[in-house]
Design an enzyme around this catalytic site. Structure first.
Site, PDB file in Angstrom:
ATOM      1  N   GLU A 202       0.984  -1.432   0.085  1.00  0.00           N
ATOM      2  CA  GLU A 202      -0.060   0.381   0.012  1.00  0.00           C
ATOM      3  C   GLU A 202       0.952   1.281   0.245  1.00  0.00           C
ATOM      4  OE1 GLU A 202      -4.204  -1.053   2.225  1.00  0.00           O
ATOM      5  OE2 GLU A 202      -2.186  -0.721   3.270  1.00  0.00           O
TER       6      GLU A 202
ATOM      7  N   CYS B 212       3.136   8.527   1.223  1.00  0.00           N
ATOM      8  CA  CYS B 212       4.166   7.538   2.003  1.00  0.00           C
ATOM      9  C   CYS B 212       4.023   7.204   1.260  1.00  0.00           C
ATOM     10  CB  CYS B 212       3.046   7.237   3.141  1.00  0.00           C
ATOM     11  SG  CYS B 212       3.535   6.343   4.390  1.00  0.00           S
TER      12      CYS B 212
ATOM     13  N   CYS C 204       6.766  -6.766   7.191  1.00  0.00           N
ATOM     14  CA  CYS C 204       7.656  -6.178   8.328  1.00  0.00           C
ATOM     15  C   CYS C 204       7.923  -7.654   9.167  1.00  0.00           C
ATOM     16  CB  CYS C 204       7.367  -4.862   8.824  1.00  0.00           C
ATOM     17  SG  CYS C 204       8.649  -4.203  10.204  1.00  0.00           S
TER      18      CYS C 204
ATOM     19  N   CYS D  38       6.452  -5.064  16.628  1.00  0.00           N
ATOM     20  CA  CYS D  38       5.972  -3.286  17.138  1.00  0.00           C
ATOM     21  C   CYS D  38       4.675  -3.811  17.105  1.00  0.00           C
ATOM     22  CB  CYS D  38       6.102  -2.623  16.252  1.00  0.00           C
ATOM     23  SG  CYS D  38       8.651  -1.568  16.347  1.00  0.00           S
TER      24      CYS D  38
ATOM     25  N   CYS E  19       1.371  -1.825  15.995  1.00  0.00           N
ATOM     26  CA  CYS E  19       1.776  -1.978  14.180  1.00  0.00           C
ATOM     27  C   CYS E  19       0.524  -2.568  13.422  1.00  0.00           C
ATOM     28  CB  CYS E  19       2.793  -1.378  13.759  1.00  0.00           C
ATOM     29  SG  CYS E  19       3.095  -1.448  11.353  1.00  0.00           S
TER      30      CYS E  19
ATOM     31  N   GLU F 285      10.309  -2.292   7.064  1.00  0.00           N
ATOM     32  CA  GLU F 285      11.476  -1.194   7.278  1.00  0.00           C
ATOM     33  C   GLU F 285      12.575  -0.808   6.675  1.00  0.00           C
ATOM     34  OE1 GLU F 285      12.422  -0.028  10.897  1.00  0.00           O
ATOM     35  OE2 GLU F 285      14.018   1.098  10.063  1.00  0.00           O
TER      36      GLU F 285
ATOM     37  N   SER G 219      11.112   6.152  15.138  1.00  0.00           N
ATOM     38  CA  SER G 219       9.899   6.248  15.993  1.00  0.00           C
ATOM     39  C   SER G 219      10.390   5.625  17.537  1.00  0.00           C
ATOM     40  CB  SER G 219       9.428   4.748  14.929  1.00  0.00           C
ATOM     41  OG  SER G 219       8.987   5.103  13.331  1.00  0.00           O
TER      42      SER G 219
ATOM     43  N   HIS H 198       9.099   5.640  20.678  1.00  0.00           N
ATOM     44  CA  HIS H 198       7.768   5.981  21.383  1.00  0.00           C
ATOM     45  C   HIS H 198       7.766   6.184  23.147  1.00  0.00           C
ATOM     46  CE1 HIS H 198       5.820   5.773  17.728  1.00  0.00           C
ATOM     47  NE2 HIS H 198       6.662   4.653  17.224  1.00  0.00           N
TER      48      HIS H 198
ATOM     49  N   CYS I 143      -1.170   6.527   9.763  1.00  0.00           N
ATOM     50  CA  CYS I 143       0.626   5.975  10.131  1.00  0.00           C
ATOM     51  C   CYS I 143      -0.234   4.305  11.133  1.00  0.00           C
ATOM     52  CB  CYS I 143       0.886   6.569  11.465  1.00  0.00           C
ATOM     53  SG  CYS I 143       1.788   8.509  11.097  1.00  0.00           S
TER      54      CYS I 143
HETATM   55  N1  SAH Z   1       9.616   0.833  10.700  1.00  0.00           N
HETATM   56  C1  SAH Z   1       9.431   2.113  10.285  1.00  0.00           C
HETATM   57  C2  SAH Z   1       8.714   3.038   9.120  1.00  0.00           C
HETATM   58  C3  SAH Z   1       7.216   2.565   9.433  1.00  0.00           C
HETATM   59  S1  SAH Z   1       6.301   2.690  10.082  1.00  0.00           S
HETATM   60  C4  SAH Z   1       9.331   2.983  11.059  1.00  0.00           C
HETATM   61  O1  SAH Z   1       9.226   2.232  12.441  1.00  0.00           O
HETATM   62  O2  SAH Z   1       9.664   3.529  12.110  1.00  0.00           O
HETATM   63  C5  SAH Z   1       6.041   4.844  10.250  1.00  0.00           C
HETATM   64  C6  SAH Z   1       5.471   5.577  11.417  1.00  0.00           C
HETATM   65  O3  SAH Z   1       3.813   4.634  12.003  1.00  0.00           O
HETATM   66  C7  SAH Z   1       6.092   4.716  13.225  1.00  0.00           C
HETATM   67  O4  SAH Z   1       6.398   5.939  13.422  1.00  0.00           O
HETATM   68  C8  SAH Z   1       5.121   4.115  13.554  1.00  0.00           C
HETATM   69  O5  SAH Z   1       5.957   3.763  14.567  1.00  0.00           O
HETATM   70  C9  SAH Z   1       4.214   4.302  13.462  1.00  0.00           C
HETATM   71  N2  SAH Z   1       3.160   4.226  14.097  1.00  0.00           N
HETATM   72  C10 SAH Z   1       3.433   2.618  13.705  1.00  0.00           C
HETATM   73  N3  SAH Z   1       1.751   2.539  14.081  1.00  0.00           N
HETATM   74  C11 SAH Z   1       0.984   3.291  14.665  1.00  0.00           C
HETATM   75  C12 SAH Z   1      -0.296   3.032  15.480  1.00  0.00           C
HETATM   76  N4  SAH Z   1      -1.004   2.034  15.371  1.00  0.00           N
HETATM   77  N5  SAH Z   1      -0.751   4.136  15.505  1.00  0.00           N
HETATM   78  C13 SAH Z   1      -0.049   5.596  15.159  1.00  0.00           C
HETATM   79  N6  SAH Z   1       1.381   5.552  14.409  1.00  0.00           N
HETATM   80  C14 SAH Z   1       1.781   4.279  14.349  1.00  0.00           C
END
Ligand code: SAH
Length: 361
Positions: free
Chosen positions: A92, A112, A119, A123, A126, A167, A221, A223, A347
């Site tokens: 996507e 994006c 992946c 996490c 996600c 990633e 990222s 968190h 996101c």
């Molecule tokens: N793997 C990379 C890029 C993909 S994620 C990374 O981790 O940065 C893109 C962004 O979306 C990241 O900042 C991730 O932490 C955030 N993200 C993932 N799941 C999410 C969710 N359920 N709600 C809000 N942001 C989320």
């Protein structure tokens, strides 16, 4: 004989290709411009290349195009595209218009892009993580997301974020190759300052990125700045601790003089306390911080278990209070708009449904 796919080749590789065919070098520049500046989908479109040469090209090579399978438009104008790859897998991409339309300079149109099918990082918050990992995308497949969306949508894409599925740092070479094509004046011509790579935290690759000549922007990222808490959310923390990550960002900042962006999803009662603010304030004394606060988008549709099932979004007024507390310490803070939530395009919500993981069409 399998035909050589030209989409994804850089100028040097195209030069080698035309030279092997006994053609002049300038042909490579012509092909390059058709493929990337003009987004040609077939040799037939390359009208300033002789019919004879186009015939030769189509016998031994091809231009592989992503196929649009579905698109959904959000009430806020965000569009989510589902593309099929050559091997029937799918990814996507999400097109996000700028929320500020008050002036021409602010008319950003951000795409994006995905870098992997699925992946491997798992996490806990996600949706993509719940799919598992299938394979890396090629530079051609990454650049083609931009080319296809540009064709479908007509309006010029001004910004690119590597924040879709996957990633980017686990597919570093293909990601950098795609950036080479996308950033090139003779390619897609999107400025390096308008391209952001987002990583879950590969400290080694953050250092490598800092050493690149082409300095794109970097987002981490984060968190949580508390190693124990971060470990619960992101298993990658086992490989690179928070301390190692911060060291690598320190290196990145001092080498590039670009402030990294810290992405921070706020989870109710988990990482949104006064103690968490304090950790940021300490960090900002070492590295000037730009923090992007992200509301937690529901991934209930993936039926998470464990900690993933217990995470709740911080209510909006407390997100603002957290932002204000950081601003009081001179930290630059943005609260990210949750574009495309109604179509699961926000996101972390990107995931190809089980039924479409491998599409037979
Ligand atoms: N793997 C990379 C890029 C993909 S994620 C990374 O981790 O940065 C893109 C962004 O979306 C990241 O900042 C991730 O932490 C955030 N993200 C993932 N799941 C999410 C969710 N359920 N709600 C809000 N942001 C989320």
């Amino acid at each position: 004989m399998t035909k050589k796919n030209l989409k994804g080749l850089d100028l040097t590789e195209l030069q080698l290709f035309v030279e092997e065919l006994g053609e002049k070098k300038y042909r490579a520049a012509q092909l390059y411009s058709w493929l990337y500046a003009k987004a040609a989908q077939s040799f037939d479109e390359m009208t300033d290349i002789s019919k004879d040469f186009r015939q030769v090209l189509s016998q031994i090579s091809c231009i592989s195009n992503l196929q649009l399978v579905a698109q959904r438009v959000s009430t806020d104008g965000t569009i989510k595209y589902l593309f099929k790859l050559n091997d029937d897998l799918a990814v996507e991409s999400v097109l996000i218009p700028s929320p500020h339309i008050s002036s021409a300079e602010e008319k950003r149109l951000t795409l994006c892009v995905s870098t992997q099918v699925g992946c491997p990082l798992d996490c806990k918050f996600c949706a993509t993580g719940s799919m598992g990992f299938t394979r890396n995308l090629t530079a051609g497949e990454i650049a083609d997301q931009v080319l296809q969306v540009q064709r479908l949508n007509q309006k010029r894409i001004t910004n690119l974020v590597y924040m879709g599925m996957g990633e980017p740092m686990l597919n570093y070479d293909q990601v950098m190759k795609s950036i080479g094509i996308i950033n090139d004046d003779n390619g897609l011509n999107i400025g390096a300052r308008h391209i952001t790579i987002s990583t879950a935290g590969y400290a080694d690759k953050i250092r490598q990125l800092a050493d690149e000549k082409r300095t794109v922007k970097l987002a981490l990222s984060l968190h949580s700045l508390d190693n124990e808490k971060r470990l619960k959310l992101m298993p990658i923390t086992k490989k690179f601790s928070v301390a190692e990550l911060i060291d690598s960002l320190d290196y990145y900042y001092h080498k590039t003089r670009r402030r990294p962006t810290f992405e921070y999803i706020l989870f109710d009662g988990f990482n949104d306390t006064a103690a968490d603010v304090k950790l940021f304030v300490t960090l900002s004394r070492r590295i000037p911080c730009k923090v992007n606060l992200i509301p937690f988008h529901s991934i209930a549709f993936t039926h998470p278990s464990g900690i993933g099932a217990s995470l709740k979004p911080t209510p909006a007024p407390r997100i603002e209070a957290f932002a204000d507390a950081l601003r009081k310490s001179d930290i630059t803070v943005m609260v990210r708009a949750s574009s495309g939530q109604d179509i699961n395009a926000a996101c972390g919500q990107l995931a190809v449904p089980e039924s479409m993981k491998k599409m037979k069409m």
